[in-house]
Motif scaffolding. Structure first.
Motif, mmCIF file in Angstrom:
data_model
loop_
_atom_site.group_PDB
_atom_site.id
_atom_site.type_symbol
_atom_site.label_atom_id
_atom_site.label_comp_id
_atom_site.label_asym_id
_atom_site.label_seq_id
_atom_site.Cartn_x
_atom_site.Cartn_y
_atom_site.Cartn_z
ATOM 1 N N LEU A 146 0.830 -1.214 0.000
ATOM 2 C CA LEU A 146 0.000 0.000 0.000
ATOM 3 C C LEU A 146 0.862 1.260 0.000
ATOM 4 C CD1 LEU A 146 -2.597 -1.052 2.732
ATOM 5 C CD2 LEU A 146 -2.954 -1.025 0.257
ATOM 6 N N GLU A 147 1.916 1.273 0.825
ATOM 7 C CA GLU A 147 2.788 2.442 0.962
ATOM 8 C C GLU A 147 4.245 1.987 0.930
ATOM 9 O OE1 GLU A 147 1.902 5.003 4.246
ATOM 10 O OE2 GLU A 147 -0.273 4.948 3.886
ATOM 11 N N PRO A 148 4.822 1.859 -0.248
ATOM 12 C CA PRO A 148 6.183 1.305 -0.372
ATOM 13 C C PRO A 148 7.251 2.107 0.366
ATOM 14 C CG PRO A 148 5.077 1.392 -2.500
ATOM 15 C CD PRO A 148 4.215 2.145 -1.556
ATOM 16 N N GLN A 149 6.993 3.374 0.652
ATOM 17 C CA GLN A 149 8.005 4.203 1.310
ATOM 18 C C GLN A 149 7.641 4.518 2.760
ATOM 19 O OE1 GLN A 149 10.477 4.206 -0.504
ATOM 20 N NE2 GLN A 149 9.500 3.771 -2.476
ATOM 21 N N ASN A 150 6.730 3.770 3.350
ATOM 22 C CA ASN A 150 6.336 4.008 4.742
ATOM 23 C C ASN A 150 7.517 3.683 5.665
ATOM 24 O OD1 ASN A 150 5.264 3.162 7.473
ATOM 25 N ND2 ASN A 150 3.356 3.848 6.553
ATOM 26 N N ALA A 151 8.029 4.709 6.346
ATOM 27 C CA ALA A 151 9.264 4.537 7.125
ATOM 28 C C ALA A 151 9.097 3.520 8.248
ATOM 29 C CB ALA A 151 9.715 5.880 7.697
ATOM 30 N N TRP A 152 7.968 3.553 8.937
ATOM 31 C CA TRP A 152 7.794 2.644 10.070
ATOM 32 C C TRP A 152 7.704 1.195 9.611
ATOM 33 C CZ3 TRP A 152 3.188 1.156 13.514
ATOM 34 C CH2 TRP A 152 3.666 0.655 14.736
ATOM 35 N N LEU A 153 6.985 0.954 8.499
ATOM 36 C CA LEU A 153 6.904 -0.402 7.959
ATOM 37 C C LEU A 153 8.276 -0.882 7.491
ATOM 38 C CD1 LEU A 153 3.554 -0.211 5.987
ATOM 39 C CD2 LEU A 153 4.093 -1.917 7.741
ATOM 40 N N LEU A 154 9.017 -0.006 6.824
ATOM 41 C CA LEU A 154 10.364 -0.379 6.371
ATOM 42 C C LEU A 154 11.262 -0.716 7.562
ATOM 43 C CD1 LEU A 154 10.827 2.303 3.580
ATOM 44 C CD2 LEU A 154 10.786 -0.173 3.215
ATOM 45 N N CYS A 155 11.137 0.069 8.637
ATOM 46 C CA CYS A 155 11.958 -0.189 9.827
ATOM 47 C C CYS A 155 11.555 -1.486 10.514
ATOM 48 C CB CYS A 155 11.849 0.980 10.805
ATOM 49 S SG CYS A 155 12.708 2.467 10.256
#
Length: 287
Positions: free
Chosen positions: A99-108
């Motif tokens: 949904l959000e490829p650049q979501n910082a929290w999900l990436l972390c």
């Protein structure tokens, strides 16, 4: 009223006080109590309060009510990871990143999962990607410390936590990471200081409180002789003792080896008996 309560709840979450955030959320009524935003904040508050199963249940209820949502999937992923349900956590992460490829929290969150699985290069790439889109993000800074600890880079972990606390001395997460980093490098004094500050800032977090209590006991003078067990593994210590015993016998010092063996057995007995007694006496306020 709902907007004010949600704004205050988010403020308390940023300050590491999920208990105060939950107090504010309890004031929500009507549509505001079941909005997408309310589900996100409530799930995150329970996660930060160390009630991960409640966070999972709330996040899933929010997803059922409002459909796919990267924020809810992020809380769900982190809570599942903390419960040890790694495969489900990874699935939630990947669903959120769709949904959000650049979501910082999900990436972390995904970076931490990769680091714990030993995929350090992939973890570094993910956190660098998060930093590129949100360079001042606190999750990014915290995750860099976690990655340093996971790969055994104690100097880097110490440097990063010092920088976090210099920027914000009230950062509860940074205090906990300081304690975790010190624990991994075998420094129980610094570990206790870190977890004690973290527990004081977030007394609802059972892991922080328990860690502070355990480290307080470990730092008592009665348990200081056991510090080698905190710095080295039991296997390493036993191998060292066995090699010393064989070495003494090989050079004709068997008479010295026997009393040393008996002393080692007494030390082992002390290591089994003393810690629970010290903890019990501390709980009763007798030490």
């Amino acid at each position: 009223m709902s907007a004010d309560a949600l704004a205050l709840a988010e403020h308390w979450l940023e300050r590491g006080r999920p208990d105060r955030a939950l107090d504010e959320l309890s004031r929500l009524t009507g549509e505001g109590a079941v909005s997408r935003h309310a589900f996100r904040v409530r799930a995150l508050a329970h996660h930060l309060a160390d009630d991960d199963q409640a966070a999972v249940d709330i996040a899933r209820s929010g997803l059922a009510a409002h459909g796919p949502d990267a924020g809810l999937l992020g809380v769900l992923a982190q809570s599942l990871a903390d419960l040890g349900r790694t495969a489900e956590a990874e699935h939630a992460c990947l669903s959120g990143l769709t949904l959000e490829p650049q979501n910082a929290w999900l990436l972390c969150t995904y970076a931490r999962l990769c680091a714990f699985a030993g995929q350090h290069d992939k973890a570094r790439q993910l956190v660098d990607r998060a930093a590129a889109h949100d360079p001042g993000s606190r999750p990014v800074a915290h995750t860099r410390v976690v990655l340093a600890i996971a790969r055994g880079d104690h100097a880097e972990a110490e440097r990063l936590t010092a920088a976090l606390l210099a920027a914000d001395p009230d950062d509860v997460g940074a205090h906990a990471l300081r304690g975790l980093a010190a624990s991994h490098r075998g420094d129980p004094g610094a570990a206790y200081a870190g977890f004690r500050a973290a527990a004081a800032g977030n007394p609802q977090n059972r892991h922080m409180v328990d860690a502070a209590r355990e480290l307080r006991a470990a730092n008592h003078w009665l348990l200081r002789p056991l510090r080698p067990f905190q710095r080295f593994s039991v296997f390493q210590i036993w191998i060292t003792v066995v090699l010393i015993q064989f070495g003494l016998r090989a050079v004709g010092l068997g008479a010295v080896a026997l009393p040393l063996a008996l002393a080692w057995l007494a030390f082992c007995a002390y290591s089994w008996i003393a810690p629970p007694i010290v903890r019990r006496l501390m709980r009763k306020g007798l030490l």
